[in-house]
Scaffold this active site. Structure first.
Site, PDB file in Angstrom:
ATOM      1  N   LEU A 111       1.357   3.994   2.082  1.00 51.79           N
ATOM      2  CA  LEU A 111       1.897   3.893   3.396  1.00 51.79           C
ATOM      3  C   LEU A 111       3.153   2.849   3.677  1.00 51.79           C
ATOM      4  O   LEU A 111       4.127   2.936   4.093  1.00 51.79           O
ATOM      5  CB  LEU A 111       1.148   4.060   4.594  1.00 51.79           C
ATOM      6  CG  LEU A 111       1.787   4.211   5.993  1.00 51.79           C
ATOM      7  CD1 LEU A 111       2.871   5.255   6.172  1.00 51.79           C
ATOM      8  CD2 LEU A 111       0.708   4.186   6.920  1.00 51.79           C
ATOM      9  N   LYS A 120     -12.656   1.511  11.749  1.00 54.62           N
ATOM     10  CA  LYS A 120     -11.568   1.987  12.134  1.00 54.62           C
ATOM     11  C   LYS A 120     -11.770   1.781  13.821  1.00 54.62           C
ATOM     12  O   LYS A 120     -10.799   1.654  14.439  1.00 54.62           O
ATOM     13  CB  LYS A 120     -11.268   3.208  11.732  1.00 54.62           C
ATOM     14  CG  LYS A 120     -10.671   3.113  10.071  1.00 54.62           C
ATOM     15  CD  LYS A 120      -9.518   2.137   9.911  1.00 54.62           C
ATOM     16  CE  LYS A 120      -8.301   2.646  10.326  1.00 54.62           C
ATOM     17  NZ  LYS A 120      -7.147   1.860  10.258  1.00 54.62           N
ATOM     18  N   ASP A 159      -4.202 -12.777   3.279  1.00 55.88           N
ATOM     19  CA  ASP A 159      -5.547 -12.207   3.490  1.00 55.88           C
ATOM     20  C   ASP A 159      -5.558 -12.261   5.072  1.00 55.88           C
ATOM     21  O   ASP A 159      -5.878 -13.275   5.824  1.00 55.88           O
ATOM     22  CB  ASP A 159      -6.459 -13.166   3.047  1.00 55.88           C
ATOM     23  CG  ASP A 159      -7.933 -12.646   3.073  1.00 55.88           C
ATOM     24  OD1 ASP A 159      -8.160 -11.811   3.567  1.00 55.88           O
ATOM     25  OD2 ASP A 159      -8.725 -13.139   2.435  1.00 55.88           O
ATOM     26  N   ILE A 160      -5.570 -10.927   5.427  1.00 51.18           N
ATOM     27  CA  ILE A 160      -5.527 -10.699   7.043  1.00 51.18           C
ATOM     28  C   ILE A 160      -6.891 -11.170   7.583  1.00 51.18           C
ATOM     29  O   ILE A 160      -7.129 -11.233   8.727  1.00 51.18           O
ATOM     30  CB  ILE A 160      -5.213  -9.056   7.372  1.00 51.18           C
ATOM     31  CG1 ILE A 160      -6.283  -8.338   6.834  1.00 51.18           C
ATOM     32  CG2 ILE A 160      -3.876  -8.845   7.110  1.00 51.18           C
ATOM     33  CD1 ILE A 160      -6.077  -6.919   7.533  1.00 51.18           C
ATOM     34  N   ASP A 168      -8.288   9.581  11.796  1.00 48.74           N
ATOM     35  CA  ASP A 168      -9.020  10.705  12.447  1.00 48.74           C
ATOM     36  C   ASP A 168     -10.597  10.555  12.050  1.00 48.74           C
ATOM     37  O   ASP A 168     -11.524  10.919  12.490  1.00 48.74           O
ATOM     38  CB  ASP A 168      -8.833  12.012  11.782  1.00 48.74           C
ATOM     39  CG  ASP A 168      -8.545  12.166  10.287  1.00 48.74           C
ATOM     40  OD1 ASP A 168      -8.807  11.291   9.666  1.00 48.74           O
ATOM     41  OD2 ASP A 168      -7.936  13.522   9.951  1.00 48.74           O
ATOM     42  N   GLY A 196       0.772  -1.273  -0.092  1.00 45.47           N
ATOM     43  CA  GLY A 196      -0.089   0.032  -0.121  1.00 45.47           C
ATOM     44  C   GLY A 196       0.983   1.164  -0.045  1.00 45.47           C
ATOM     45  O   GLY A 196       2.142   1.277   0.029  1.00 45.47           O
ATOM     46  N   TYR A 253     -16.759   3.330   7.306  1.00 43.98           N
ATOM     47  CA  TYR A 253     -15.168   3.310   7.646  1.00 43.98           C
ATOM     48  C   TYR A 253     -14.880   3.816   8.844  1.00 43.98           C
ATOM     49  O   TYR A 253     -14.191   3.070   9.346  1.00 43.98           O
ATOM     50  CB  TYR A 253     -14.582   4.327   6.416  1.00 43.98           C
ATOM     51  CG  TYR A 253     -12.985   4.459   6.669  1.00 43.98           C
ATOM     52  CD1 TYR A 253     -12.320   3.202   6.611  1.00 43.98           C
ATOM     53  CD2 TYR A 253     -12.558   5.419   6.917  1.00 43.98           C
ATOM     54  CE1 TYR A 253     -10.889   3.361   6.672  1.00 43.98           C
ATOM     55  CE2 TYR A 253     -10.972   5.690   6.878  1.00 43.98           C
ATOM     56  CZ  TYR A 253     -10.331   4.530   6.939  1.00 43.98           C
ATOM     57  OH  TYR A 253      -8.815   4.538   7.135  1.00 43.98           O
TER      58      TYR A 253
END
Length: 280
Positions: free
Chosen positions: A13, A135, A47-48, A106, A11, A131
């Site tokens: 990051l 998170k 695959d997490i 955030d 990805g 989302y």
């Protein structure tokens, strides 16, 4: 040399973390579909969402540190990847005694703070989007099952060697491929991907636990941020359309500014302003 695992290493990051960590750690990273063409790293397809597979990867690699960046922002796999997938990484890390650094967002706040105020680490999640809910659930799972983990909340990420998601979006609008209004009342603290990756690696090597906010030094509206991106890429920002989130049909978090004073006081990594990043 410490053994480190980075989830989501393909990805935006994750790839920056891999680039900076190579040579400094005994490094491994996971990818979901396409094997990245980056050498010097022990790559593992994962695959997490698959808990047994996560356990196998941790058992094989025996990482001392894992930086968990893998997530999905939208689509049918949003919850399964972002929330349930994090649970699988937490269970594997706990079973193998691995220090966990979890990258949060955030977006898990409702954004109802008055302008001029910022969220601190003491503020609990208050999500209003799918989302944000995923998170927030991921963060709760980390804190419940691994209280010694570090949860790093961050903001919009930009400024890599290739345009990131937010830069691509602005360019798409200016190229006429997308018709979008940029809101003047949605506030964020954008951070350069290089700075965030360096901060995460610095923090991973330490023993800080709990929550920490690591984002950019400026509080900007999405419209202001889009204008800075346009200028940096040689476009005329006058072609961007401004509007108010409060007037839109969708409920969206507005003021998600993060108070990063604790991180700034302890980090050696310097978090640059957007002007510095775009004039590099």
């Amino acid at each position: 040399m410490q053994r480190m695992l980075i989830t989501g290493g393909a990805g935006y990051l994750g790839a920056e973390l891999v680039a900076q960590a190579a040579g400094c750690f005994d490094l491994a990273a996971t990818y979901f579909t396409q094997h990245p063409a980056i050498g010097g790293v022990q790559w593992r397809q994962l695959d997490i969402r698959d808990g047994a597979a996560a356990m196998r990867v941790f058992g094989e690699l025996q990482p001392e540190i894992v930086i968990h960046t893998a997530y999905r922002q939208s689509g049918p796999d949003l919850w399964a990847t972002t929330a349930t997938g994090t649970e699988q990484i937490v269970q594997a890390a706990r079973a193998h005694g691995t220090r966990l650094v979890h990258v949060s967002s955030d977006a898990l706040f409702d954004g109802e703070l008055p302008v001029g105020r910022s969220y601190t680490e003491a503020d609990d999640p208050s999500p209003i989007t799918p989302y944000g809910e995923a998170k927030a659930a991921a963060e709760r799972l980390v804190e419940q099952h691994m209280p010694a983990a570090l949860v790093v909340r961050t903001s919009l990420i930009y400024g890599g060697s290739r345009p990131g998601q937010h830069e691509q979006f602005v360019i798409g609008v200016l190229d006429g491929r997308v018709d979008v209004t940029f809101f003047t009342d949605e506030l964020r603290c954008p951070i350069a991907v290089r700075d965030l990756a360096a901060a995460l690696l610095e923090l991973a090597a330490g023993d800080r636990c709990g929550r920490l906010h690591v984002a950019g030094p400026e509080v900007l509206s999405r419209f202001e941020f889009a204008r800075m991106i346009a200028t940096a890429y040689g476009y005329d920002p006058a072609h961007l359309r401004a509007g108010l989130s409060v007037a839109s049909a969708a409920r969206r978090p507005r003021n998600c500014a993060l108070d990063c004073s604790a991180a700034y006081a302890m980090l050696h990594t310097r978090i640059r302003s957007i002007g510095e990043v775009f004039t590099r």
